[in-house]
Structures are given as C-alpha cells and as structure tokens.
Design a protein around this motif. Structure first.
Motif, PDB file in Angstrom:
ATOM      1  N   ASP A 142       0.846  -1.196   0.000  1.00 19.80           N
ATOM      2  CA  ASP A 142       0.000   0.000   0.000  1.00 19.80           C
ATOM      3  C   ASP A 142       0.881   1.245   0.000  1.00 19.80           C
ATOM      4  O   ASP A 142       1.861   1.314   0.743  1.00 19.80           O
ATOM      5  CB  ASP A 142      -0.901  -0.001   1.241  1.00 19.80           C
ATOM      6  N   MET A 176       3.502   2.546 -10.201  1.00 22.82           N
ATOM      7  CA  MET A 176       2.798   1.297  -9.887  1.00 22.82           C
ATOM      8  C   MET A 176       2.953   0.286 -11.021  1.00 22.82           C
ATOM      9  O   MET A 176       3.144  -0.911 -10.772  1.00 22.82           O
ATOM     10  CB  MET A 176       1.319   1.553  -9.592  1.00 22.82           C
ATOM     11  N   ASP A 177       2.891   0.753 -12.259  1.00 26.11           N
ATOM     12  CA  ASP A 177       3.112  -0.129 -13.411  1.00 26.11           C
ATOM     13  C   ASP A 177       4.526  -0.714 -13.362  1.00 26.11           C
ATOM     14  O   ASP A 177       4.732  -1.905 -13.620  1.00 26.11           O
ATOM     15  CB  ASP A 177       2.900   0.623 -14.725  1.00 26.11           C
ATOM     16  N   VAL A 189       4.659  -3.456 -10.660  1.00 25.69           N
ATOM     17  CA  VAL A 189       4.080  -4.715 -11.151  1.00 25.69           C
ATOM     18  C   VAL A 189       5.093  -5.451 -12.027  1.00 25.69           C
ATOM     19  O   VAL A 189       5.300  -6.659 -11.882  1.00 25.69           O
ATOM     20  CB  VAL A 189       2.762  -4.456 -11.928  1.00 25.69           C
ATOM     21  N   ILE A 248       0.294 -11.257  -9.811  1.00 25.11           N
ATOM     22  CA  ILE A 248      -0.502 -10.164  -9.264  1.00 25.11           C
ATOM     23  C   ILE A 248      -1.943 -10.648  -9.125  1.00 25.11           C
ATOM     24  O   ILE A 248      -2.555 -11.086 -10.089  1.00 25.11           O
ATOM     25  CB  ILE A 248      -0.437  -8.908 -10.166  1.00 25.11           C
ATOM     26  N   SER A 288      -4.412  -5.219  -8.307  1.00 19.67           N
ATOM     27  CA  SER A 288      -3.647  -3.976  -8.370  1.00 19.67           C
ATOM     28  C   SER A 288      -4.619  -2.869  -8.752  1.00 19.67           C
ATOM     29  O   SER A 288      -5.253  -2.916  -9.798  1.00 19.67           O
ATOM     30  CB  SER A 288      -2.528  -4.076  -9.411  1.00 19.67           C
ATOM     31  N   ASN A 305      -2.830   0.261  -4.082  1.00 16.06           N
ATOM     32  CA  ASN A 305      -2.848  -1.055  -3.443  1.00 16.06           C
ATOM     33  C   ASN A 305      -2.452  -2.144  -4.423  1.00 16.06           C
ATOM     34  O   ASN A 305      -2.789  -2.073  -5.611  1.00 16.06           O
ATOM     35  CB  ASN A 305      -4.247  -1.382  -2.919  1.00 16.06           C
ATOM     36  N   LEU A 306      -1.783  -3.157  -3.878  1.00 19.23           N
ATOM     37  CA  LEU A 306      -1.386  -4.290  -4.702  1.00 19.23           C
ATOM     38  C   LEU A 306      -1.328  -5.525  -3.816  1.00 19.23           C
ATOM     39  O   LEU A 306      -0.864  -5.451  -2.666  1.00 19.23           O
ATOM     40  CB  LEU A 306      -0.006  -4.007  -5.310  1.00 19.23           C
ATOM     41  N   ALA A 338      -0.013  -9.562  -4.233  1.00 22.55           N
ATOM     42  CA  ALA A 338       0.681 -10.505  -5.106  1.00 22.55           C
ATOM     43  C   ALA A 338       0.991 -11.769  -4.325  1.00 22.55           C
ATOM     44  O   ALA A 338       0.989 -11.779  -3.089  1.00 22.55           O
ATOM     45  CB  ALA A 338       1.967  -9.880  -5.641  1.00 22.55           C
TER      46      ALA A 338
END
Length: 127
Positions: free
Chosen positions: A9, A40-41, A44, A55, A58, A62-63, A65
C-alpha cells in the motif's frame, strides 16, 4: 512449494490527492497521478519479472501478489521499495504472510508502526 503473499500500500497517497483537490491544483493532481500510476506499473513489472510474483489485485495505491518462494528475498523487496520511492516520491508499506489475511495483517502492522517499511507476519507470530 510455499506461497508467500505480499500486500502493498502506498503511504499517504490519499492525503496527497485530497490536498491537491482541496487547494484546486489540477495540474499538480494530474502530474502526481501520472507519476504514481507509472510507478505502480513499474512495480508490477519488477514483481512479476524479478520475483516471479503473480498479481492478484492492483488498483490505485494497493497491490496484492503471491510468490512461490519459501526463501523470500527481503533485501530485493526492500531495494524495489526504495527504487519505487525514488520514482514516485511516495513510500510503500509492505506486509508478508503465508495467507492473504496474514499479509494484510502484516501490512496493517507496517502502517501502524510508522509506515515506509516491510513487516512479516511470521516475525509477529513468533513474538
């Protein structure tokens, strides 16, 4: 193979967005959004290619995984987190666990303990 979940986060992202909106800074809001989304990209990409993570979710800051790795490279995650802060001008809090719930709990612990850190549920559970 053991699955490790990562709950990630962005720290204070909502507050920054709110500030730009409250002071009517459309250009700053737009630039922050572009920079943060690009970061964020990038995150990832790093997680999937360098750690072999999958993932699950996303969105926004927030993400979630999962990785199949019992020897989790904490140093590599820390390096990725540091690089993210340089790219985005925002820090990340990270929670790790053997279940989604444990990872989320560890994330909440990271947030409550000052943000900008990694917490592992196993460390908390072991005392």
């Amino acid at each position: 193979m053991i699955e490790i979940y990562l709950a990630i986060d962005g720290d204070d992202v909502g507050h920054r967005l709110e500030y730009f909106m409250l002071v009517n800074e459309r250009e700053s809001l737009n630039q922050f959004s572009i920079t943060f989304q690009s970061s964020m990209d990038w995150l990832v990409e790093k997680l999937t290619h360098e750690l072999g993570a999958t993932i699950i979710f996303s969105g926004g800051d927030n993400l979630l995984a999962v990785m199949n790795n019992e020897n989790l490279p904490i140093e590599l995650i820390e390096n990725i987190r540091t690089d993210f802060a340089i790219k985005s001008h925002c820090t990340l809090s990270v929670g790790l666990g053997y279940t989604i719930r444990q990872a989320y709990f560890a994330l909440k612990l990271a947030k409550a303990s000052g943000k900008n850190c990694i917490r592992n549920f196993k460390e908390f559970a072991d005392g």
